[in-house]
Write a protein that holds these residues in place. Structure first.
Motif, PDB file in Angstrom:
ATOM      1  N   UNK A  95      -1.034   6.272  -4.996  1.00 59.45           N
ATOM      2  CA  UNK A  95      -1.531   4.891  -4.895  1.00 59.45           C
ATOM      3  C   UNK A  95      -0.339   3.948  -4.994  1.00 59.45           C
ATOM      4  N   UNK A  96      -0.083   3.168  -3.931  1.00 64.07           N
ATOM      5  CA  UNK A  96       1.060   2.246  -3.948  1.00 64.07           C
ATOM      6  C   UNK A  96       0.843   1.168  -2.909  1.00 64.07           C
ATOM      7  N   UNK A  97       1.670   0.149  -2.981  1.00 62.23           N
ATOM      8  CA  UNK A  97       1.599  -0.939  -1.992  1.00 62.23           C
ATOM      9  C   UNK A  97       2.318  -0.457  -0.734  1.00 62.23           C
ATOM     10  N   UNK A  98       1.566  -0.523   0.388  1.00 64.76           N
ATOM     11  CA  UNK A  98       2.128  -0.044   1.652  1.00 64.76           C
ATOM     12  C   UNK A  98       2.647  -1.222   2.466  1.00 64.76           C
ATOM     13  N   UNK A  99       3.510  -0.905   3.428  1.00 63.46           N
ATOM     14  CA  UNK A  99       3.952  -1.919   4.379  1.00 63.46           C
ATOM     15  C   UNK A  99       3.032  -1.840   5.600  1.00 63.46           C
ATOM     16  N   UNK A 118      -9.956   4.276  -1.557  1.00 59.90           N
ATOM     17  CA  UNK A 118     -10.002   2.941  -0.950  1.00 59.90           C
ATOM     18  C   UNK A 118      -9.933   1.876  -2.043  1.00 59.90           C
ATOM     19  N   UNK A 119     -10.706   2.080  -3.087  1.00 58.34           N
ATOM     20  CA  UNK A 119     -10.755   1.102  -4.166  1.00 58.34           C
ATOM     21  C   UNK A 119      -9.383   0.942  -4.822  1.00 58.34           C
ATOM     22  N   UNK A 120      -8.746   2.071  -5.130  1.00 51.86           N
ATOM     23  CA  UNK A 120      -7.449   2.014  -5.810  1.00 51.86           C
ATOM     24  C   UNK A 120      -6.384   1.404  -4.911  1.00 51.86           C
ATOM     25  N   UNK A 121      -6.406   1.734  -3.625  1.00 51.85           N
ATOM     26  CA  UNK A 121      -5.416   1.173  -2.706  1.00 51.85           C
ATOM     27  C   UNK A 121      -5.649  -0.330  -2.539  1.00 51.85           C
ATOM     28  N   UNK A 122      -6.907  -0.729  -2.571  1.00 52.08           N
ATOM     29  CA  UNK A 122      -7.241  -2.149  -2.475  1.00 52.08           C
ATOM     30  C   UNK A 122      -6.751  -2.884  -3.713  1.00 52.08           C
TER      31      UNK A 122
END
Lengths: 280, 470
Positions: A95-99, A118-122
């Protein structure tokens, strides 16, 4: 013993169950799975964690009745208990901030395990698009839940009874066509679907993660029943995965191994059916 | 009275009968035979047998009790140092341990120490044990034991006897480790022996938590921190199966011995469909390897209905690492030994099922680092063996979960936990380890010996910790 707190039929033969498993819920992360055993004669069945709540100590599982063991599981009601419920197992999803945009693709009941991802990525600050595939409209699950944790939901049905007509890969193509900057795709569902998604993203070089569901026994790395070939290496899905690079997985090998017990599964289903008849 | 040069034979099920059932093969001594065998012991002033026993059972003393027909006294003697005598009497390779040093073995056969231990232990197991569990003092220090195999059980038993509060964390749904999932019913009965021995440990006050995968549910640091344990013993074994990395190993019909045996022993697939776990064995099975695990897998395959079972081993009979009695039993049951033979590839049919194994003949060269002669392939000697099941029993490596989730735990080059040979102390204070996770795959009794040594070291460590605190 692990009590079933709630049971719901999401669509025909598809059930959601909330299980009281505080120890597991305390440590569960998106992408991990559990192994359960219904009773003393039962087999160990792996199921991906569909949701977890650390405060209430509950784990949500979603399963489809496909054989004897899931038939027995489906016969249980709220208030009944499972004999064993082991987890969390496997590596969590990264889980991380993507470009760019995160796309989760769920096929059939594979929608359920994409939900916590989905929830964690959001929550990690990503734009998240969910693609949910079902054969027909009436067996689509968790649409409202998914809408609540994503920026956009695309539904596909094989027969066109709802959303985009066709397969989840059509929706992936659609996103590419409209110029969505996709940083990662995570696909969970039947092997054939995950293979198709990996093939669809390969030409565009979009990193694609799949969550594999091979046959498992212990789920802790001691038997190798769940081994899959990834690149040139043999990996154990339970301890090295269950998530792998979809562009490196040997899908035909995985499908062939999944068919290994098909004839015995039929024997067992018949056996359980007859036991059921005897009880009534 | 003339001294018999031979051990009293132990009655066994006839090979043609036992090859088709999962009942125990060796039936054990009756009272008269046990006393007669005990009478063969010379009660040496300096008993050599004891130095062959990794848990230092006072062998002459317990044998003397059997001779006096004081069987309770005999088992008490054994239990002073051995927590699982009914297991050890059955599965120890006595020919390389206690019986190897027996003075009678120089002229004839050694005293049947294992059989006598088994006799005393079985007699005790058959009796009702008092139900009231022993309870540690409320302020007793707490020890977490990870893994309920032989090393963990032995460590836990010793610590409980010393007054500590011990909790065992077991990943599977049943305790016992290899005793439950690995060694078959026909060699080590599960309900009659393994579970009874474990229940006896629980009566010493040991708590066992099953379905608890340490590293995932609790890390070692959490056990020592928020979970409030004063020390941790890691006895997670060498559960990760090795494959040969030859073509065809992912075909359907290829099993690791661990999977094959787990399905059969732990999941009771031999009683399918009354038990839900399936297990497939075809008409012709090949087992790769020559250790106890290979023998167990071969004899299990036979009992599951295989018509022809091969053992394929790259060295010769003299190097077979399996227990002598099991090799003998396997031969009697008709297992076909293909020695000096090594597989090079597994071939499949159009459905992805095993249909044959390509093998090459080997010859023995110079001794290698282990002292055994190194097998060398004979060029141009490849041949094909038609089989529909292949079971890989070439050993196991350490499971990575604990190592991955325990920062600061030093490992060896092979990925085993680095621990002091005498104390089991690891690089982390308060964390001890023993058994296969330290040594790589070895025997039940060596793991028990390591658990016992670690228990003594943990006792010393905790006493010091307590003294500092008070």
């Amino acid at each position: 013993m692990y009590e079933i707190l709630k049971k719901e039929e999401l669509s025909p033969h598809v059930y959601a169950m909330e299980i009281a498993a505080p120890r597991v819920a305390k440590k569960a992360e998106p992408g991990q799975f559990i192994i359960l055993r219904v009773n003393e004669e039962g087999e160990r069945i792996p199921l991906t964690i569909a949701d977890f709540n650390r405060e209430t100590g509950r784990i949500l599982i979603v399963f489809q009745v496909i054989g004897a063991s899931t038939m027995e599981l489906a016969a249980l009601e709220a208030g009944d208990s499972l004999l064993d419920f082991v987890g969390p197992l496997g590596h969590p999803s990264e889980i991380r901030k993507l470009d760019g945009t995160m796309v989760v693709v769920g096929g059939g009941i594979g929608v359920a395990p994409t939900y916590p991802i989905a929830r964690a990525m959001h929550e990690a600050g990503n734009k998240v698009i969910a693609i949910m595939g079902a054969k027909t409209k009436d067996i689509l699950i968790m649409e409202e839940e998914m809408k609540a944790v994503t920026d956009e939901v695309l539904v596909t049905t094989d027969d066109g009874s709802y959303g985009i007509k066709g397969f989840v890969t059509n929706a992936v193509e659609e996103l590419v066509r409209r110029g969505e900057k996709i940083a990662q795709v995570t696909a969970i569902g039947p092997v054939i679907m995950m293979k198709s998604v990996a093939e669809a993203t390969r030409p565009y070089g979009i990193p694609t993660v799949v969550s594999l569901n091979p046959i498992m026994v212990d789920g802790t790395g001691m038997c190798g029943g769940c081994r899959v070939t990834v690149g040139d290496e043999t990996k154990f899905a339970c301890v090295d995965g269950p998530e792998f690079d979809g562009h490196a997985v040997d899908f035909p090998g995985l499908m062939s191994r999944q068919r290994m017990y098909r004839d015995l599964e039929a024997v067992e289903k018949e056996h359980v059916c007859r036991i059921g008849l005897g009880r009534k | 009275m003339a001294l018999s040069l031979k051990k009293h034979p132990m009655p066994v099920q006839a090979p043609e009968v036992r090859a088709h059932n999962f009942e125990e093969v060796a039936l054990g001594y009756d009272e008269e035979t046990a006393v007669a065998e005990a009478e063969r012991c010379l009660h040496c002033k300096v008993p050599q047998c004891r130095k062959g026993c990794p848990v230092s059972v006072d062998i002459p003393a317990f044998i003397a009790k059997i001779k006096e027909r004081d069987y309770d006294g005999a088992i008490e003697k054994i239990k002073e140092t051995n927590s699982l005598p009914a297991v050890c009497g059955r599965v120890c390779p006595q020919e390389n341990q206690c019986e190897k040093y027996c003075i009678l073995g120089k002229k004839g056969e050694p005293v049947g120490i294992g059989r006598l231990e088994r006799f005393a232990a079985d007699r005790a197991l058959a009796k009702e044990m008092p139900d009231a569990p022993f309870a540690a003092a409320p302020d007793a220090q707490r020890v977490a034991v990870i893994g309920s195999g032989p090393s963990g059980l032995s460590c836990a038993g010793d610590l409980a006897k010393r007054g500590y509060k011990v909790t065992i964390f077991e990943a599977l749904h049943k305790a016992g480790g290899v005793l439950s999932y690995g060694i078959p019913e026909f060699r080590l009965p599960k309900d009659k022996v393994v579970q009874k021995e474990i229940e006896n440990l629980e009566k010493l006050g040991v708590t066992i938590e099953t379905d608890a995968v340490a590293g995932r549910l609790y890390t070692v640091d959490e056990l020592l921190g928020e979970e409030g344990f004063d020390a941790v013993f890691i006895g997670t074994g060498a559960g990760l199966p090795r494959f040969q990395n030859i073509p065809g190993e992912s075909l359907s019909g290829v099993y690791s011995a661990n999977e094959f045996l787990t399905r059969c022993n732990l999941m009771k697939a031999y009683r399918f469909p009354d038990y839900a776990t399936p297990l497939k064995v075809g008409k012709t099975a090949a087992i790769i390897g020559g250790g106890n695990v290979a023998m167990d897998a071969a004899r299990t395959a036979l009992r599951l209905g295989a018509e022809h079972v091969y053992i394929v081993y790259r060295r010769s009979e003299a190097e077979l690492p399996a227990r002598a009695e099991e090799v003998e039993h396997a031969k009697e049951e008709g297992i076909d030994f293909r020695l000096l033979t090594n597989p090079v590839a597994i071939e499949g049919d159009e459905n992805g099922w095993v249909k044959a194994m390509r093998c090459i003949r080997m010859e023995l060269g110079e001794p290698d680092a282990s002292g055994r002669r190194r097998p060398i392939p004979v060029e141009g000697s490849e041949f094909s063996l038609a089989v529909d099941t292949v079971i890989v029993a070439i050993g196991t490596g350490p499971n990575p979960i604990i190592a991955q989730t325990t920062p600061g735990l030093a490992l060896t080059k092979r990925g085993n936990i680095a621990a002091d040979e005498e104390t089991g102390a690891t690089s982390k204070p308060g964390v001890f380890a023993g058994g296969d996770i330290v040594t790589g795959a070895a025997t039940v009794i060596l793991a028990m010996g390591a658990g016992r040594k670690a228990a003594a070291a943990i006792d010393a460590y905790l006493k010091e910790k307590k003294a500092e605190r008070d």
